[in-house]
Design an enzyme around this catalytic site. Structure first.
Site, PDB file in Angstrom:
ATOM      1  N   LYS A  69       0.846  -1.197   0.000  1.00 41.55           N
ATOM      2  CA  LYS A  69       0.000   0.000   0.000  1.00 41.55           C
ATOM      3  C   LYS A  69       0.880   1.246   0.000  1.00 41.55           C
ATOM      4  CE  LYS A  69      -3.511   2.359   2.691  1.00 41.55           C
ATOM      5  NZ  LYS A  69      -4.438   2.361   3.810  1.00 41.55           N
ATOM      6  N   GLU A 106      10.468  -4.786   4.423  1.00 39.88           N
ATOM      7  CA  GLU A 106      10.510  -6.188   3.997  1.00 39.88           C
ATOM      8  C   GLU A 106      10.210  -6.314   2.504  1.00 39.88           C
ATOM      9  OE1 GLU A 106       8.876  -4.942   6.574  1.00 39.88           O
ATOM     10  OE2 GLU A 106       9.021  -6.248   8.321  1.00 39.88           O
ATOM     11  N   GLY A 145      -4.846  -1.730   4.947  1.00 42.56           N
ATOM     12  CA  GLY A 145      -4.068  -2.873   4.474  1.00 42.56           C
ATOM     13  C   GLY A 145      -4.751  -4.204   4.760  1.00 42.56           C
ATOM     14  N   ARG A 146      -5.267  -4.364   5.982  1.00 43.72           N
ATOM     15  CA  ARG A 146      -5.867  -5.652   6.357  1.00 43.72           C
ATOM     16  C   ARG A 146      -7.258  -5.844   5.771  1.00 43.72           C
ATOM     17  NH1 ARG A 146      -4.809  -2.240  10.367  1.00 43.72           N
ATOM     18  NH2 ARG A 146      -6.467  -1.374  11.652  1.00 43.72           N
ATOM     19  N   GLU A 156      -4.779  -6.317  14.939  1.00 39.32           N
ATOM     20  CA  GLU A 156      -4.284  -5.019  14.477  1.00 39.32           C
ATOM     21  C   GLU A 156      -5.412  -3.984  14.519  1.00 39.32           C
ATOM     22  OE1 GLU A 156      -2.570  -3.972  10.336  1.00 39.32           O
ATOM     23  OE2 GLU A 156      -0.803  -4.478  11.473  1.00 39.32           O
ATOM     24  N   HIS A 192      -4.562 -33.090  18.209  1.00 42.59           N
ATOM     25  CA  HIS A 192      -3.422 -33.915  18.628  1.00 42.59           C
ATOM     26  C   HIS A 192      -2.259 -33.048  19.097  1.00 42.59           C
ATOM     27  CE1 HIS A 192      -5.505 -37.423  17.077  1.00 42.59           C
ATOM     28  NE2 HIS A 192      -5.924 -36.600  16.135  1.00 42.59           N
ATOM     29  N   LYS A 204       9.193  -0.345  14.181  1.00 42.76           N
ATOM     30  CA  LYS A 204       9.780   0.000  12.871  1.00 42.76           C
ATOM     31  C   LYS A 204      10.842   1.075  13.047  1.00 42.76           C
ATOM     32  CE  LYS A 204       5.681  -0.743   9.953  1.00 42.76           C
ATOM     33  NZ  LYS A 204       4.660  -0.107   9.126  1.00 42.76           N
TER      34      LYS A 204
HETATM   35  O1  F6P Z   1       3.210  -2.605   9.731  1.00 38.03           O
HETATM   36  C1  F6P Z   1       1.859  -2.909   9.639  1.00 38.03           C
HETATM   37  C2  F6P Z   1       1.345  -2.668   8.253  1.00 38.03           C
HETATM   38  O2  F6P Z   1       1.264  -1.313   7.999  1.00 38.03           O
HETATM   39  C3  F6P Z   1       0.009  -3.360   8.033  1.00 38.03           C
HETATM   40  O3  F6P Z   1      -1.048  -2.615   8.492  1.00 38.03           O
HETATM   41  C4  F6P Z   1       0.036  -3.547   6.560  1.00 38.03           C
HETATM   42  O4  F6P Z   1      -0.919  -4.471   6.142  1.00 38.03           O
HETATM   43  C5  F6P Z   1       1.456  -4.008   6.360  1.00 38.03           C
HETATM   44  O5  F6P Z   1       2.204  -3.251   7.279  1.00 38.03           O
HETATM   45  C6  F6P Z   1       2.010  -3.844   4.969  1.00 38.03           C
HETATM   46  O6  F6P Z   1       1.993  -2.505   4.564  1.00 38.03           O
HETATM   47  P1  F6P Z   1       2.189  -2.112   3.051  1.00 38.03           P
HETATM   48  O7  F6P Z   1       1.086  -2.725   2.271  1.00 38.03           O
HETATM   49  O8  F6P Z   1       2.135  -0.614   3.036  1.00 38.03           O
HETATM   50  O9  F6P Z   1       3.525  -2.624   2.606  1.00 38.03           O
END
Ligand code: F6P
Length: 548
Positions: free
Chosen positions: A206, A212, A266-267, A352, A383, A511
């Protein structure tokens, strides 16, 4: 007359104290038709909450709480596109992404977003279908065989969960992969099994700044450029983001960039172009069915009376369990192997969204907010951790999920799966008394001394609450429904808790500190003097291990 929230909470506390001795076993004995009275349905989905520890009076008081919290008004504000995410001044309009009724408007902060939504959906679906059908090919002219979604959090969990859930609908010639972790093992292990010449990478973010995703995207780009040449990068990469300028700077062709909007959290973004990998896998028609499923739930949430409104019931039951029965966890156990990532998906959605400590006014919240959500598919969990669910000191409310008919799976296994699912919720509700255990051991021929020693270990208290979702089969439409039910459940709980369910400031501090530590971790000579002794000690340990 609508009460205020504190009065509604006080009434619930009083009711809880007055009904403290009531158990689910007794409730079933008192009302042989309890299932009839405590389930709701939405087409071919049944929500059975009869094994929850509550009565009709509990529900009435919870509905009074919902009315006092002005659920109607808040739901109207949500669907009306008001900036209900007050800390980010944004609407939360993911419902627009799955509005499939032609010509129907939907507004975010006053503007009808549907023309843009429909155009973006169309662009994404046309591209997805063309990749799936081999109309758009790899640099070498061959059909793509592998699709790698690079993203994390909401830009990973949705498509990864849904790609697995809908595996039987994914074209046979395509394999979907999901890379999220900055741990080089994630991308590295994925790259090792890929035919790069026929692999499409989708960079999903987003914000297009997430450490990452940007790190993995750069490394994947390097791998493609070195294996296939720099000119192949354009054919093998596409991106999904709200930050189109940042995507352009990364070097992805503009016709391969799929946008969405800041009013999609995002979620909550699986319904947008973040679902591209899923749409490629299952094709346009099935992806649209998935959206239709969520729209079914939006309509249900808007129109069903409170006592038949499944997300409202789910939300209020969660509030009851956590805040009155004192149960601070929530397990989600799909008796559906392909829903294996659903608990992880719900962890982000619930924790979240509602893992907050202050109200909309910034005051400390007086209720307990998000429970700890966890889960694994049944029967595997039986199990592993079910021992604790049956006999541990902390009862864990559970949502069971089960399809009546399997999709592309040996039907002879399915009755075993279903019987196990039903047996677990029955055992949790019913338990086994000391007298029953003693009688059983006596029948097995044990003497009184042996019985006295063993019996306490074999007692099950029962009275452990669960709900069961039973649906016809796990189709794209059903998956869309299940996700949207939980989304609105989370919203209902956010309203009762009076918190902002659509921001996530709690992820920022980590972060920020990671960014401060990256240069110190990467440079063995950098000073750690300004750090606390634990962090400094760990970095010293890391450096010592690195030196060998
Ligand atoms: O760090 C949390 C977050 O902002 C989530 O809310 C989001 O889904 C995820 O990181 C990934 O964010 P992006 O889509 O901006 O890479």
């Amino acid at each position: 007359m609508v009460q205020d929230v504190s009065q509604a909470l006080a009434d619930l506390r009083f009711h809880h104290a007055a009904s403290r001795g009531l158990t689910t076993q007794t409730l079933f004995e008192q009302d042989p038709k309890r299932f009839e009275h405590f389930h709701a349905a939405l087409d071919d989905l049944i929500y059975d909450y009869s094994k929850q520890r509550l009565t009709a009076e509990t529900l009435d008081l919870l509905f009074a709480l919902a009315r006092a919290a002005k659920l109607d008004e808040r739901r109207a504000a949500l669907f009306g596109g008001e900036a209900i995410n007050i800390t980010e001044h944004r609407a939360a309009m993911h419902m627009a992404l799955r509005l499939m009724t032609p010509g129907k408007p939907m507004f975010a902060q006053g503007a009808n977003v549907m023309p843009e939504v429909v155009a973006a959906r169309d662009k994404m679906c046309v591209f997805a279908q063309a990749i799936r059908d081999g109309v758009i090919t790899a640099t070498n002219g061959a059909r793509f065989t592998d699709v790698v979604n690079i993203g994390i959090g909401g830009s990973d969990l949705g498509p990864a969960m849904a790609g697995r859930a809908l595996a039987p609908f994914v074209a046979d010639h395509l394999t979907l992969h999901f890379v999220a972790n900055v741990d080089g093992a994630d991308l590295g292990d994925t790259l090792r099994k890929l035919p790069l010449a026929t692999t499409l990478f989708i960079v999903c973010s987003k914000t297009f700044t997430t450490l990452e995703t940007m790190t993995n995207a750069q490394s994947a780009r390097k791998a493609v450029a070195s294996a296939l040449g720099e000119q192949a990068v354009g054919d093998h990469f596409c991106a999904v983001s709200t930050q189109l300028d940042k995507v352009a700077a990364f070097g992805i062709k503009s016709d391969r960039v799929f946008g969405f909007w800041d009013w999609v959290g995002g979620r909550y973004s699986i319904w947008s172009a973040i679902g591209l990998s899923l749409a490629i896998g299952i094709g346009r028609d099935a992806f649209e069915q998935f959206l239709h499923g969520a729209q079914d739930v939006d309509e249900h949430f808007l129109s069903a009376p409170l006592d038949q409104n499944i997300p409202v019931l789910m939300g209020l039951i969660g509030i009851w369990n956590h805040n009155f029965l004192g149960l601070s966890t929530q397990a989600v156990i799909p008796y559906d192997e392909r829903l294996g990532r659903f608990p992880a998906y719900l962890q982000q959605l619930e924790m979240e969204s509602n893992g907050k400590s202050v109200t909309l006014d910034g005051e400390p919240v007086t209720l307990s907010t998000s429970p700890v959500v966890f889960g694994e598919p049944g029967t595997n969990g039986q199990h592993a951790f079910f021992q604790m669910l049956h006999q541990g000191t902390q009862p864990v409310p559970i949502d069971f999920l089960l399809a009546a008919t399997p999709v592309r799976a040996d039907p002879r296994h399915h009755h075993l799966l279903a019987a196990n699912c039903f047996a677990q919720s029955e055992a949790l509700m019913r338990g086994r008394s000391l007298a029953d255990v003693e009688a059983q051991l006596h029948a097995q021929g044990l003497n009184s001394e042996a019985i006295a020693k063993l019996a306490p270990h074999k007692v099950f208290s029962g009275n452990r609450p669960s709900s069961t979702f039973l649906y016809k089969s796990l189709t794209p439409r059903m998956l869309g429904r299940l996700i949207a039910l939980y989304e609105h459940k989370v919203f209902v709980q956010g309203v009762i808790l009076n918190i902002d369910s659509f921001d996530q400031w709690g992820v920022e501090l980590g972060k920020e500190l990671a960014n401060r530590l990256v240069p110190i971790v990467a440079d063995a000579t950098a000073s750690t003097d300004a750090l606390d002794s634990s962090t400094a000690g760990l970095i010293a340990g890391l450096r010592a291990f690195e030196r060998g």
